[in-house]
Write an enzyme that holds these catalytic residues in place. Structure first.
Site, PDB file in Angstrom:
ATOM      1  N   MET A  14     -43.801  22.385 -27.985  1.00 28.79           N
ATOM      2  CA  MET A  14     -42.739  21.362 -28.137  1.00 28.79           C
ATOM      3  C   MET A  14     -43.323  20.100 -28.765  1.00 28.79           C
ATOM      4  O   MET A  14     -43.202  18.997 -28.226  1.00 28.79           O
ATOM      5  CB  MET A  14     -42.121  21.062 -26.757  1.00 28.79           C
ATOM      6  CG  MET A  14     -41.497  22.293 -26.129  1.00 28.79           C
ATOM      7  SD  MET A  14     -41.334  22.252 -24.352  1.00 28.79           S
ATOM      8  CE  MET A  14     -42.971  22.567 -23.791  1.00 28.79           C
ATOM      9  N   ASP A  43     -33.298  32.862 -21.144  1.00 27.29           N
ATOM     10  CA  ASP A  43     -33.398  31.615 -21.903  1.00 27.29           C
ATOM     11  C   ASP A  43     -32.994  31.871 -23.356  1.00 27.29           C
ATOM     12  O   ASP A  43     -33.049  33.012 -23.828  1.00 27.29           O
ATOM     13  CB  ASP A  43     -34.847  31.099 -21.872  1.00 27.29           C
ATOM     14  CG  ASP A  43     -35.209  30.535 -20.510  1.00 27.29           C
ATOM     15  OD1 ASP A  43     -34.288  30.237 -19.728  1.00 27.29           O
ATOM     16  OD2 ASP A  43     -36.411  30.392 -20.239  1.00 27.29           O
ATOM     17  N   LYS A  74     -32.342  26.350 -22.134  1.00 26.86           N
ATOM     18  CA  LYS A  74     -32.532  24.906 -22.326  1.00 26.86           C
ATOM     19  C   LYS A  74     -33.193  24.735 -23.683  1.00 26.86           C
ATOM     20  O   LYS A  74     -34.239  25.291 -23.938  1.00 26.86           O
ATOM     21  CB  LYS A  74     -33.468  24.326 -21.249  1.00 26.86           C
ATOM     22  CG  LYS A  74     -32.904  24.412 -19.861  1.00 26.86           C
ATOM     23  CD  LYS A  74     -33.705  23.589 -18.884  1.00 26.86           C
ATOM     24  CE  LYS A  74     -34.932  24.281 -18.373  1.00 26.86           C
ATOM     25  NZ  LYS A  74     -34.739  25.457 -17.560  1.00 26.86           N
TER      26      LYS A  74
HETATM   27  C1  LIG Z   1     -40.276  25.890 -22.841  1.00 30.63           C
HETATM   28  S1  LIG Z   1     -41.603  26.326 -23.883  1.00 30.63           S
HETATM   29  C2  LIG Z   1     -41.860  27.988 -23.401  1.00 30.63           C
HETATM   30  C3  LIG Z   1     -43.164  28.574 -23.897  1.00 30.63           C
HETATM   31  C4  LIG Z   1     -43.318  30.045 -23.551  1.00 30.63           C
HETATM   32  N1  LIG Z   1     -43.379  30.224 -22.137  1.00 30.63           N
HETATM   33  C5  LIG Z   1     -44.537  30.704 -24.208  1.00 30.63           C
HETATM   34  O1  LIG Z   1     -45.445  31.154 -23.502  1.00 30.63           O
HETATM   35  O2  LIG Z   1     -44.532  30.788 -25.443  1.00 30.63           O
HETATM   36  C6  LIG Z   1     -40.756  26.474 -25.418  1.00 30.63           C
HETATM   37  C7  LIG Z   1     -41.659  26.113 -26.582  1.00 30.63           C
HETATM   38  O3  LIG Z   1     -42.541  27.192 -26.840  1.00 30.63           O
HETATM   39  C8  LIG Z   1     -42.782  27.286 -28.221  1.00 30.63           C
HETATM   40  N2  LIG Z   1     -42.247  28.569 -28.699  1.00 30.63           N
HETATM   41  C9  LIG Z   1     -41.690  29.539 -27.970  1.00 30.63           C
HETATM   42  N3  LIG Z   1     -41.374  30.609 -28.732  1.00 30.63           N
HETATM   43  C10 LIG Z   1     -41.755  30.289 -29.987  1.00 30.63           C
HETATM   44  C11 LIG Z   1     -41.699  30.970 -31.241  1.00 30.63           C
HETATM   45  N4  LIG Z   1     -41.205  32.221 -31.344  1.00 30.63           N
HETATM   46  N5  LIG Z   1     -42.176  30.340 -32.329  1.00 30.63           N
HETATM   47  C12 LIG Z   1     -42.707  29.103 -32.251  1.00 30.63           C
HETATM   48  N6  LIG Z   1     -42.777  28.407 -31.096  1.00 30.63           N
HETATM   49  C13 LIG Z   1     -42.311  29.000 -29.982  1.00 30.63           C
HETATM   50  C14 LIG Z   1     -42.077  26.095 -28.865  1.00 30.63           C
HETATM   51  O4  LIG Z   1     -42.986  25.002 -28.859  1.00 30.63           O
HETATM   52  C15 LIG Z   1     -40.955  25.873 -27.890  1.00 30.63           C
HETATM   53  O5  LIG Z   1     -40.432  24.572 -27.993  1.00 30.63           O
END
Ligand SMILES: C[S@@+](CC[C@H](N)C(=O)[O-])C[C@H]1O[C@@H](n2cnc3c(N)ncnc32)[C@H](O)[C@@H]1O
Length: 240
Positions: free
Chosen positions: A172, A35, A57
């Protein structure tokens, strides 16, 4: 003969937050489907012979459809060898893991799941906030701020989100936050409830902004950055 798939949680982006098992699987992989949020220096652990396939995505950008990603995973696995499906944070949290598992099961392909550090825990750690606090925060809830169409989910349990005894982490969250905050204030959450906006967590350009629910709703109704971000709210411990 079919190959084998390892779902690997890459953590929030800092390669030092990969687990030893994640590094082991990345080194061994013949193909890595990754991803957007699990790319960059993390992929330096891949072997030079591995196929690296971006299937990211991201909100607001053209992205591969989920069923194409699941089919691609099945196709790579059927070709044999070891396939890593690399997802940001922990792959079981808002990662649509269930759809890819279903596709592998339907195709008779074996898999394992290697957990990762979710961005929720990484954000809390970066801001020095315990997600639970004795007597003050007895529950933690991870909630998505958008549905498949990008809108605020219509079936959120507002009483739970307005519970002063919980710490809430919104994934998100930014586009729908002003609308959600309005609903929560109407449900009894106090407008000066502490909130944290954490963006690019664990990356060199990480930002952590401590604020209140009302001020953040106001800010995000005017301007939203494209950085991945989380919002935490509740009785968040103050940074000394
Ligand atoms: C599809 S979700 C996946 C979440 C992921 N599986 C997790 O456990 O962090 C993607 C969202 O996770 C959050 N996210 C993921 N990585 C991030 C980061 N390094 N900093 C801030 N938000 C993050 C944001 O809200 C982003 O839009």
């Amino acid at each position: 003969m079919s190959g084998f798939v390892s779902f690997v949680g890459s953590g929030p982006g800092d390669p030092e937050l990969l687990t030893l098992k994640a590094v082991d699987r990345l080194k061994a992989a013949d193909a890595i489907l990754f991803d957007d949020l699990s790319s960059g220096p993390i992929l330096e652990h891949a072997s030079a012979k591995a196929d690296l396939v971006g299937v990211g995505k991201r909100a607001g950008r053209p992205s591969p459809k989920q069923h194409h990603v699941s089919q691609l995973l099945v196709d790579y696995a059927k070709a044999g060898g070891h396939v890593v499906r690399l997802k940001s944070g922990d792959s079981g949290i808002f990662g649509r893991l269930e759809e890819e598992i279903d596709a592998l099961r339907a195709a008779g392909i074996e898999f394992e799941i290697i957990p990762g550090v979710t961005s929720a825990c990484a954000a809390a750690a970066a801001a020095q906030i315990p997600l639970t606090r004795r007597l003050l925060a007895r529950r933690v809830q991870f909630v998505t701020g958008h549905d498949v169409a990008g809108a605020l989910p219509g079936d959120l349990h507002l009483q739970s989100l307005a519970d002063p005894g919980a710490t809430t982490v919104l994934f998100m969250p930014k586009r729908t936050f002003p609308a959600l905050a309005e609903k929560l204030f109407a449900t009894g959450l106090r407008p000066d409830c502490p909130a944290l906006l954490a963006e690019n967590v664990s990356h060199p350009d990480q930002t952590l902004q401590r604020t209140t629910m009302a001020a953040l709703a106001d800010q995000l109704s005017n301007e939203i950055s494209s950085a991945p971000g989380l919002i935490l709210f509740g009785e968040l411990a103050e940074t000394p």
